[in-house]
Design a protein around this motif. Structure first.
Motif, mmCIF file in Angstrom:
data_model
loop_
_atom_site.group_PDB
_atom_site.id
_atom_site.type_symbol
_atom_site.label_atom_id
_atom_site.label_comp_id
_atom_site.label_asym_id
_atom_site.label_seq_id
_atom_site.Cartn_x
_atom_site.Cartn_y
_atom_site.Cartn_z
ATOM 1 N N ASN A 83 0.818 -1.219 0.000
ATOM 2 C CA ASN A 83 0.000 0.000 0.000
ATOM 3 C C ASN A 83 0.849 1.266 0.000
ATOM 4 O OD1 ASN A 83 -2.623 1.090 -0.108
ATOM 5 N ND2 ASN A 83 -2.601 1.536 2.070
ATOM 6 N N ASN A 84 1.991 1.215 -0.680
ATOM 7 C CA ASN A 84 2.912 2.348 -0.775
ATOM 8 C C ASN A 84 3.389 2.828 0.601
ATOM 9 O OD1 ASN A 84 4.010 3.764 -3.190
ATOM 10 N ND2 ASN A 84 3.443 5.599 -2.048
ATOM 11 N N GLY A 85 3.358 1.923 1.574
ATOM 12 C CA GLY A 85 3.800 2.272 2.912
ATOM 13 C C GLY A 85 2.732 2.933 3.765
ATOM 14 N N VAL A 86 1.549 3.187 3.204
ATOM 15 C CA VAL A 86 0.482 3.883 3.930
ATOM 16 C C VAL A 86 -0.253 2.892 4.832
ATOM 17 C CG1 VAL A 86 -1.607 5.272 3.761
ATOM 18 C CG2 VAL A 86 0.207 5.546 2.051
ATOM 19 N N GLU A 92 6.795 17.044 3.282
ATOM 20 C CA GLU A 92 6.494 17.447 1.909
ATOM 21 C C GLU A 92 6.522 16.244 0.979
ATOM 22 O OE1 GLU A 92 9.033 20.526 0.538
ATOM 23 O OE2 GLU A 92 8.479 21.939 2.132
ATOM 24 N N ALA A 93 5.711 16.320 -0.065
ATOM 25 C CA ALA A 93 5.637 15.252 -1.051
ATOM 26 C C ALA A 93 6.840 15.304 -1.996
ATOM 27 C CB ALA A 93 4.340 15.369 -1.844
ATOM 28 N N ASN A 94 6.817 14.443 -3.010
ATOM 29 C CA ASN A 94 7.890 14.319 -4.001
ATOM 30 C C ASN A 94 9.210 13.909 -3.351
ATOM 31 O OD1 ASN A 94 8.844 14.347 -6.698
ATOM 32 N ND2 ASN A 94 9.783 16.341 -6.363
ATOM 33 N N CYS A 95 9.156 12.755 -2.689
ATOM 34 C CA CYS A 95 10.352 12.203 -2.066
ATOM 35 C C CYS A 95 10.237 10.682 -2.050
ATOM 36 C CB CYS A 95 10.538 12.738 -0.643
ATOM 37 S SG CYS A 95 9.328 12.082 0.528
ATOM 38 N N ILE A 96 11.301 10.044 -1.621
ATOM 39 C CA ILE A 96 11.317 8.585 -1.468
ATOM 40 C C ILE A 96 11.363 8.270 0.023
ATOM 41 C CG2 ILE A 96 12.730 6.502 -1.802
ATOM 42 C CD1 ILE A 96 13.663 7.746 -4.458
ATOM 43 N N THR A 97 10.551 7.316 0.448
ATOM 44 C CA THR A 97 10.604 6.877 1.839
ATOM 45 C C THR A 97 11.149 5.454 1.891
ATOM 46 O OG1 THR A 97 8.274 6.181 1.754
ATOM 47 C CG2 THR A 97 8.747 8.376 2.619
ATOM 48 N N GLU A 144 12.133 -1.492 2.317
ATOM 49 C CA GLU A 144 11.044 -1.219 1.381
ATOM 50 C C GLU A 144 11.061 0.269 1.058
ATOM 51 O OE1 GLU A 144 9.102 -3.111 -0.246
ATOM 52 O OE2 GLU A 144 9.460 -5.032 0.715
ATOM 53 N N ALA A 145 11.045 0.597 -0.226
ATOM 54 C CA ALA A 145 11.159 1.990 -0.660
ATOM 55 C C ALA A 145 9.964 2.369 -1.527
ATOM 56 C CB ALA A 145 12.465 2.201 -1.435
ATOM 57 N N PHE A 146 9.421 3.567 -1.290
ATOM 58 C CA PHE A 146 8.242 4.020 -2.015
ATOM 59 C C PHE A 146 8.383 5.491 -2.410
ATOM 60 C CE2 PHE A 146 6.793 0.846 1.139
ATOM 61 C CZ PHE A 146 6.260 -0.107 0.285
ATOM 62 N N TYR A 147 7.742 5.858 -3.513
ATOM 63 C CA TYR A 147 7.674 7.264 -3.913
ATOM 64 C C TYR A 147 6.412 7.869 -3.318
ATOM 65 C CZ TYR A 147 6.973 11.423 -6.785
ATOM 66 O OH TYR A 147 6.755 12.719 -7.212
ATOM 67 N N GLN A 148 6.558 9.029 -2.668
ATOM 68 C CA GLN A 148 5.422 9.695 -2.051
ATOM 69 C C GLN A 148 5.025 10.910 -2.876
ATOM 70 O OE1 GLN A 148 3.918 8.096 0.205
ATOM 71 N NE2 GLN A 148 5.572 6.609 0.593
#
Length: 332
Positions: A217-220, A231-236, A245-249
């Motif tokens: 679920n994209n880490g959510v 802020e958005a536009n980053c990698i978590t 586990e890495a996701f684009y936010q």
């Protein structure tokens, strides 16, 4: 079809399947020169497939159609394998004991296994390997004589509707020679920020994404009400839990203290570049197996390899073009 679970009966998993430990292979000792066999690890996504590996002389792969369950890592991750496979450590392989247990039946049961693990084992750190053969049980629909109703399970899965995903991107091949890639330190590419602890008692349901150390679920993990956001536009990247586990936010979020947020230093990130880099980062997960945490300090010093321009800089343009060349990229 109606799912009235009130009439379902409890069955031991060992009544339905023969359960055995998998291969216990170490990925670091495997070869990948001619990778053709799925290698199943303890991750919770991609059907458990970590990568493809070479055939090992004298070791017969498990056959497609069997089920796998992770006893560690993303504990309880349960998948039906559609291709032949090998397994990593702490994976059990389940072989159906009844002829009527079709692919659809196994898919039905695998969902129930994941549900049981999610609520009875994973949250409390219980040792699944102690229970999996002895007393792990699930509830199933039954026939009039009290036997598992395999026909109902099969028909239920077949009744599920889905709309096939379409794409207008034609399949094409871009040169992809990783031997030419160069190493880069994450701390030099990104400003890395640690998430902030927020207890369940302090959460209020809302509309802001709350990121936990999960693999789906994209880490959510859920949505909360808060004015303080990253802020958005980053990698978590998860440093604990499902480590690596890495996701684009793409939306503002709150990151738990088990998650690190990576913001680009002096270069422009977009979702296509992020998806490329996320894939590369996730290949480093094996370095943090067996309970090791990818802490903020270690992440600053970690190295990943990326394609480069003639002057030795990361080739962000290539990464974006490569992702856009993939089928279904127009659905991103």
């Amino acid at each position: 079809m109606n799912l009235n679970t009130s009439s379902w009966k409890t069955f031991l998993l060992s009544y339905l399947y023969s359960i055995e430990m998998g291969n216990k292979f170490d990925k670091n000792k495997m070869t990948f020169e001619n990778p053709t066999i799925n290698f199943i690890s303890r991750q919770g996504n991609n059907n458990g497939v970590d990568s493809k590996a070479d055939v090992i002389d004298g070791v017969q792969p498990y056959k497609a159609g069997l089920m796998t369950i992770a006893l560690g890592g993303q504990i309880g991750s349960c998948f039906v394998q559609t291709e032949d496979f090998y397994t990593a450590q702490n994976i059990v392989v389940l072989k159906p004991l009844f002829e009527k247990m079709s692919l659809e039946v196994n898919l039905f049961i695998s969902t129930l296994v994941r549900y049981e693990c999610k609520f009875k084992y994973y949250p409390f750190g219980r040792e699944l390997n102690i229970h999996i053969k002895r007393d792990f049980s699930i509830k199933l629909p039954v026939t009039k004589d009290g036997a598992p109703d395999f026909e109902f399970m099969e028909q239920y899965i077949k009744s599920l509707h889905h709309k096939p995903i379409s794409t207008q991107i034609e399949k094409k091949t871009m040169p992809f020679n990783t031997a030419l890639w160069q190493p880069f330190i994450l701390g030099e590419l990104f400003d890395i920020k640690k998430g902030k602890r927020l207890t369940k008692a302090d959460m209020i349901l809302g509309t802001v994404n709350f990121l936990g150390a999960i693999s789906e679920n994209n880490g959510v993990r859920e949505k909360i009400d808060t004015e303080e956001v990253w802020e958005a536009n980053c990698i978590t990247v998860n440093y604990n839990g499902s480590v690596g586990e890495a996701f684009y936010q793409e939306e503002p979020f709150w990151a738990s203290d088990d998650v690190n947020a990576l913001y680009p230093k002096g270069w422009a990130l977009n979702k296509y570049i992020a998806l490329f880099v996320c894939t590369v980062i996730k290949q480093e997960r094996y370095r943090f197996s067996y309970g090791r945490k990818w802490t903020l300090e270690k992440m600053h010093e970690s190295v990943i390899k990326l394609p480069v321009t003639p002057n030795g800089k990361p080739d962000w343009s290539f990464m974006e073009s490569y992702i856009k060349s993939l089928p279904y990229s127009d659905r991103i």
